[in-house]
Design a protein around this motif. Structure first.
Motif, PDB file in Angstrom:
ATOM      1  N   VAL A  91       0.875  -1.174   0.000  1.00 31.08           N
ATOM      2  CA  VAL A  91       0.000   0.000   0.000  1.00 31.08           C
ATOM      3  C   VAL A  91       0.908   1.218   0.000  1.00 31.08           C
ATOM      4  CG1 VAL A  91      -1.741   1.264   1.285  1.00 31.08           C
ATOM      5  CG2 VAL A  91      -1.752  -1.232   1.301  1.00 31.08           C
ATOM      6  N   THR A  92       0.711   2.108  -0.919  1.00 37.56           N
ATOM      7  CA  THR A  92       1.605   3.254  -1.012  1.00 37.56           C
ATOM      8  C   THR A  92       1.114   4.394  -0.134  1.00 37.56           C
ATOM      9  OG1 THR A  92       0.418   4.127  -2.907  1.00 37.56           O
ATOM     10  CG2 THR A  92       2.288   2.674  -3.352  1.00 37.56           C
ATOM     11  N   TYR A  93       2.012   5.296   0.150  1.00 39.20           N
ATOM     12  CA  TYR A  93       1.730   6.466   0.967  1.00 39.20           C
ATOM     13  C   TYR A  93       1.927   7.695   0.104  1.00 39.20           C
ATOM     14  CZ  TYR A  93       2.104   9.851   4.732  1.00 39.20           C
ATOM     15  OH  TYR A  93       1.929  10.939   5.539  1.00 39.20           O
ATOM     16  N   LYS A  94       0.959   8.564   0.083  1.00 39.22           N
ATOM     17  CA  LYS A  94       0.985   9.749  -0.781  1.00 39.22           C
ATOM     18  C   LYS A  94       1.223   9.320  -2.228  1.00 39.22           C
ATOM     19  CE  LYS A  94       2.088  12.871   2.901  1.00 39.22           C
ATOM     20  NZ  LYS A  94       2.715  14.068   3.372  1.00 39.22           N
ATOM     21  N   GLY A  95       0.727   8.130  -2.575  1.00 42.31           N
ATOM     22  CA  GLY A  95       0.781   7.646  -3.944  1.00 42.31           C
ATOM     23  C   GLY A  95       2.072   6.978  -4.365  1.00 42.31           C
ATOM     24  N   LYS A  96       3.067   6.887  -3.495  1.00 43.96           N
ATOM     25  CA  LYS A  96       4.367   6.336  -3.880  1.00 43.96           C
ATOM     26  C   LYS A  96       4.903   5.461  -2.755  1.00 43.96           C
ATOM     27  CE  LYS A  96       4.361   9.483  -7.215  1.00 43.96           C
ATOM     28  NZ  LYS A  96       3.023   9.485  -7.660  1.00 43.96           N
ATOM     29  N   SER A  97       5.802   4.520  -3.084  1.00 40.88           N
ATOM     30  CA  SER A  97       6.483   3.789  -2.024  1.00 40.88           C
ATOM     31  C   SER A  97       7.668   4.598  -1.501  1.00 40.88           C
ATOM     32  CB  SER A  97       6.925   2.408  -2.492  1.00 40.88           C
ATOM     33  OG  SER A  97       7.752   2.489  -3.612  1.00 40.88           O
ATOM     34  N   ALA A  98       8.191   5.517  -2.316  1.00 44.45           N
ATOM     35  CA  ALA A  98       9.258   6.418  -1.875  1.00 44.45           C
ATOM     36  C   ALA A  98       9.092   7.758  -2.579  1.00 44.45           C
ATOM     37  CB  ALA A  98      10.618   5.827  -2.167  1.00 44.45           C
ATOM     38  N   THR A  99       9.092   8.844  -1.809  1.00 41.16           N
ATOM     39  CA  THR A  99       8.926  10.188  -2.363  1.00 41.16           C
ATOM     40  C   THR A  99       9.972  11.117  -1.756  1.00 41.16           C
ATOM     41  OG1 THR A  99       6.543   9.868  -2.629  1.00 41.16           O
ATOM     42  CG2 THR A  99       7.331  12.132  -2.612  1.00 41.16           C
TER      43      THR A  99
END
Length: 181
Positions: A91-99
């Motif tokens: 499940v991504t956070y803020k649409g990404k796995s890394a931002t």
């Protein structure tokens, strides 16, 4: 072992004269399925890592300033990320796995290799925008490095937008961006 869940925030802190600004590792069997936020921090006179993050499902780093010690002779990493997740249902956070957004990385040292963002085995997607990377080193320079995927996983999307990467006086390998799958 249990999976760590929840939200962990490092916001508006200052670190001075440290080898590792943040050292964060989840479990190698059950990854931390939490939101790790590194926002608005200042790291002064670093010797090696701004943030060393492994076995973490979701990471967001924004508006941080990382300044290395001019006397540092070690290999330097702004954000080192290894294995964001091994589950097929990340499940991504803020649409990404890394931002990584609006971070400033300054390396005045003329010794040792420098990696601004070094990310291995991310799943889902990664986003890098409006980051400033300035390094004055003697060997390898990698502004943004994204490499590989975990068996059975895919890195669906990498976005690299409006970043500035300056690698001065590096006598060996010098890449603004290095992407390898």
């Amino acid at each position: 072992s249990a999976t760590v869940t929840g939200e962990f925030n490092f916001i508006n802190n200052t670190w001075d004269n440290v080898k590792y600004g943040i050292y964060w590792t989840g479990g190698t069997t059950n990854y931390s399925d939490c939101n790790l936020n590194i926002v608005g921090n200042t790291f002064n006179d670093l010797y090696a890592y701004g943030a060393y993050v492994t076995y973490q499902a979701h990471m967001y780093a924004a508006n941080n300033t990382l300044n290395w010690a001019a006397s540092s002779t070690s290999t330097k990493y702004g954000f080192y990320c290894l294995s964001s997740s091994t589950t097929s249902t990340t499940v991504t956070y803020k649409g990404k796995s890394a931002t990584f957004v609006n971070n400033t990385l300054n390396n005045p040292s003329t010794s040792g290799a420098f990696y601004g963002f070094r990310c291995y085995y991310l799943t889902d997607s990664a986003h890098f925008s409006n980051n400033y990377i300035n390094s004055n080193g003697s060997s390898n320079f990698y502004g943004i490095q994204v490499q590989g995927t975990i068996s059975g996983q895919t890195l669906d999307k990498v976005e690299i937008l409006n970043n500035e990467m300056i690698g001065k006086n590096h006598t060996s390998t010098a890449y603004g961006m290095y992407l390898l799958y």
